[in-house]
Scaffold this active site. Structure first.
Site, PDB file in Angstrom:
ATOM      1  CG  HIS A  43      -1.958   1.045   1.237  1.00 44.39           C
ATOM      2  ND1 HIS A  43      -3.210   0.856   1.773  1.00 44.39           N
ATOM      3  CD2 HIS A  43      -1.961   2.318   0.769  1.00 44.39           C
ATOM      4  CE1 HIS A  43      -3.925   1.952   1.641  1.00 44.39           C
ATOM      5  NE2 HIS A  43      -3.175   2.863   1.032  1.00 44.39           N
ATOM      6  CD  GLU A  70      -4.335  -3.104   0.614  1.00 45.98           C
ATOM      7  OE1 GLU A  70      -4.937  -4.160   0.904  1.00 45.98           O
ATOM      8  OE2 GLU A  70      -3.846  -2.338   1.468  1.00 45.98           O
ATOM      9  CG  HIS A 190      -7.675  -2.579   8.920  1.00 40.95           C
ATOM     10  ND1 HIS A 190      -7.585  -2.283  10.258  1.00 40.95           N
ATOM     11  CD2 HIS A 190      -7.025  -1.574   8.290  1.00 40.95           C
ATOM     12  CE1 HIS A 190      -6.941  -1.139  10.423  1.00 40.95           C
ATOM     13  NE2 HIS A 190      -6.579  -0.688   9.240  1.00 40.95           N
TER      14      HIS A 190
END
EC number: 2.6.99.2
Length: 237
Positions: A43, A70, A190
């Site tokens: 990310h 991401e 997450h």
């Protein structure tokens, strides 16, 4: 089977703390795959505080499973994706100063915006996933963006799991079932860890992929990276 994609952002955070190349992010990705990871997630953020844009370019050349990139689809991010063309792009609406991702997309308000981005990314050959809270209206509206998958944002599940796991998983079970009915694939990520992952998998049988970084790397400090990846994969059987 649900695939495990290992997020290596924290490896890059440790490297950047000293300004050299130790630990080596590319070697870490190779090792994660060798130890059983079925994908590598990164990310990159605008300030490059962990994964750098150049890391993403370099990873594309060495990842042999799937590279999942991401990020918030800013112009710089989209330019990177056009160049790299990863197997999957996960669109996340995080602010530039966010410590970590903390909310899913409002697919009603941003449907037209997301539709244009999704169309472009799919034309590049990327599978597209949209980061969502387990909100049934947001899942329904996600269909209109043309996305291939949604990624359920599981912080709320992880937080509530310790107190009432049935209540914690209920909205995720409903969201995943609806997504499946609508023809959307389902990912999750997450705050998933060795305590809460197996139950989520049991309750979401259609779950295709989880991306896990922070908890996995923390566990690896004590258990070793190879052993930890195998332990996480066993939770997904």
């Amino acid at each position: 089977m649900t695939k495990l994609s290992v997020n290596i952002n924290k490896i890059a955070t440790l490297r950047n703390a000293r300004g050299h190349n130790r630990p080596d992010v590319l070697q870490a990705a190779r090792d994660c795959e060798r130890f059983g990871a079925e994908g590598i997630t990164v990310h990159p953020r605008p300030d490059e505080r962990h994964i750098r844009y150049q890391d993403v370019r370099d990873l594309k050349g060495i990842v042999t499973t799937e590279l999942n990139v991401e990020g918030n689809p800013t112009p710089d991010f989209l330019e990177l994706v056009r160049e790299v063309r990863p197997e999957q792009v996960t669109l996340v609406p995080d602010a530039p100063d966010a410590i970590t991702s903390n909310a899913g997309w409002d697919t009603l308000c941003h449907q037209e915006y997301l539709r244009g981005i999704v169309q472009e990314l799919k034309a590049l050959g990327c599978r597209v996933s949209i980061f969502l809270d387990p909100d049934l209206e947001m899942v329904k509206a996600a269909v209109g963006t043309g996305t291939d998958r949604i990624e359920l944002y599981t912080e709320a599940y992880a937080t509530q799991y310790r107190h009432n796991r049935e209540a914690a998983v209920a909205p995720y079970r409903a969201a995943a079932a609806l997504a499946q009915q609508l023809g959307l694939g389902v990912n999750a990520g997450h705050d998933l860890d060795l305590d809460n992952l197996a139950f989520l998998k049991q309750q979401l049988p259609a779950l295709q992929e989880v991306s896990i970084g922070h908890a996995l790397i923390c566990d690896a400090l004590y258990l070793g990276l190879e052993n930890t990846i195998q332990l996480y994969r066993r939770q997904l059987l």
